[in-house]
Write a protein that holds these residues in place. Structure first.
Motif, PDB file in Angstrom:
ATOM      1  N   LEU A 128      -1.510   0.530   2.735  1.00 30.34           N
ATOM      2  CA  LEU A 128      -1.590   1.988   2.691  1.00 30.34           C
ATOM      3  C   LEU A 128      -0.249   2.649   2.411  1.00 30.34           C
ATOM      4  O   LEU A 128      -0.200   3.844   2.108  1.00 30.34           O
ATOM      5  CB  LEU A 128      -2.158   2.534   4.003  1.00 30.34           C
TER       6      LEU A 128
ATOM      7  N   LYS B  76       1.546   2.327  -0.108  1.00 27.86           N
ATOM      8  CA  LYS B  76       1.629   2.704  -1.518  1.00 27.86           C
ATOM      9  C   LYS B  76       1.138   4.130  -1.741  1.00 27.86           C
ATOM     10  O   LYS B  76       1.607   4.831  -2.622  1.00 27.86           O
ATOM     11  CB  LYS B  76       0.821   1.720  -2.361  1.00 27.86           C
ATOM     12  N   ASN B  77       0.157   4.561  -0.926  1.00 27.50           N
ATOM     13  CA  ASN B  77      -0.385   5.914  -1.042  1.00 27.50           C
ATOM     14  C   ASN B  77       0.325   6.893  -0.121  1.00 27.50           C
ATOM     15  O   ASN B  77       0.072   8.086  -0.192  1.00 27.50           O
ATOM     16  CB  ASN B  77      -1.880   5.924  -0.692  1.00 27.50           C
TER      17      ASN B  77
ATOM     18  N   LYS C 298      -0.189   6.962   3.119  1.00 30.21           N
ATOM     19  CA  LYS C 298      -1.139   7.322   4.176  1.00 30.21           C
ATOM     20  C   LYS C 298      -1.147   6.285   5.297  1.00 30.21           C
ATOM     21  O   LYS C 298      -2.171   6.040   5.916  1.00 30.21           O
ATOM     22  CB  LYS C 298      -2.540   7.450   3.596  1.00 30.21           C
TER      23      LYS C 298
END
Length: 116
Positions: free
Chosen positions: A22, A24-25, A27
């Motif tokens: 997560l 990478k986003n 989040k």
């Protein structure tokens, strides 16, 4: 207590890779905080198991220290990846520590003992 300790390790292992993916986003904040809660649960169940032993051997203390090493590697890998820095040496340390704690955990009399 052994099953609770093992369960918290497995859930934390899964959460570590979820938080890693997560990132990478952007989040990963909630999952990372839940993972930190599981660090505390791992430590609490580990301390509970350690103090439930009538004769604490040095190998149990070594296993506890290597377990803390794994937790610190997880945290440092997540932080370094978030900052965009290289974490190759941390991954190597994580693999070494994981293999060591797995061997110690399976060879000591408390818990599962396939090597005995």
């Amino acid at each position: 207590m052994t099953h609770a300790h093992l369960t918290t390790w497995i859930v934390a292992f899964i959460l570590f890779f979820v938080a890693l993916s997560l990132q990478k986003n952007g989040k990963d904040k909630v999952v990372h905080m839940i993972l930190r809660l599981f660090y505390l649960l791992i430590i609490a169940t580990g301390v509970g198991m350690l103090f439930s032993i009538s004769n604490i051997d040095i190998m149990y203390v070594l296993k506890a220290l290597v377990g803390l090493w794994i937790i610190s590697m997880w945290e440092m890998i997540l932080i370094r990846n978030k900052k965009g820095e290289k974490s190759t040496i941390l991954w190597v340390q994580l693999v070494v520590a994981f293999l060591l704690v797995l061997y110690l955990g399976l060879s000591l009399p408390l818990g599962f003992t396939p090597f005995m």
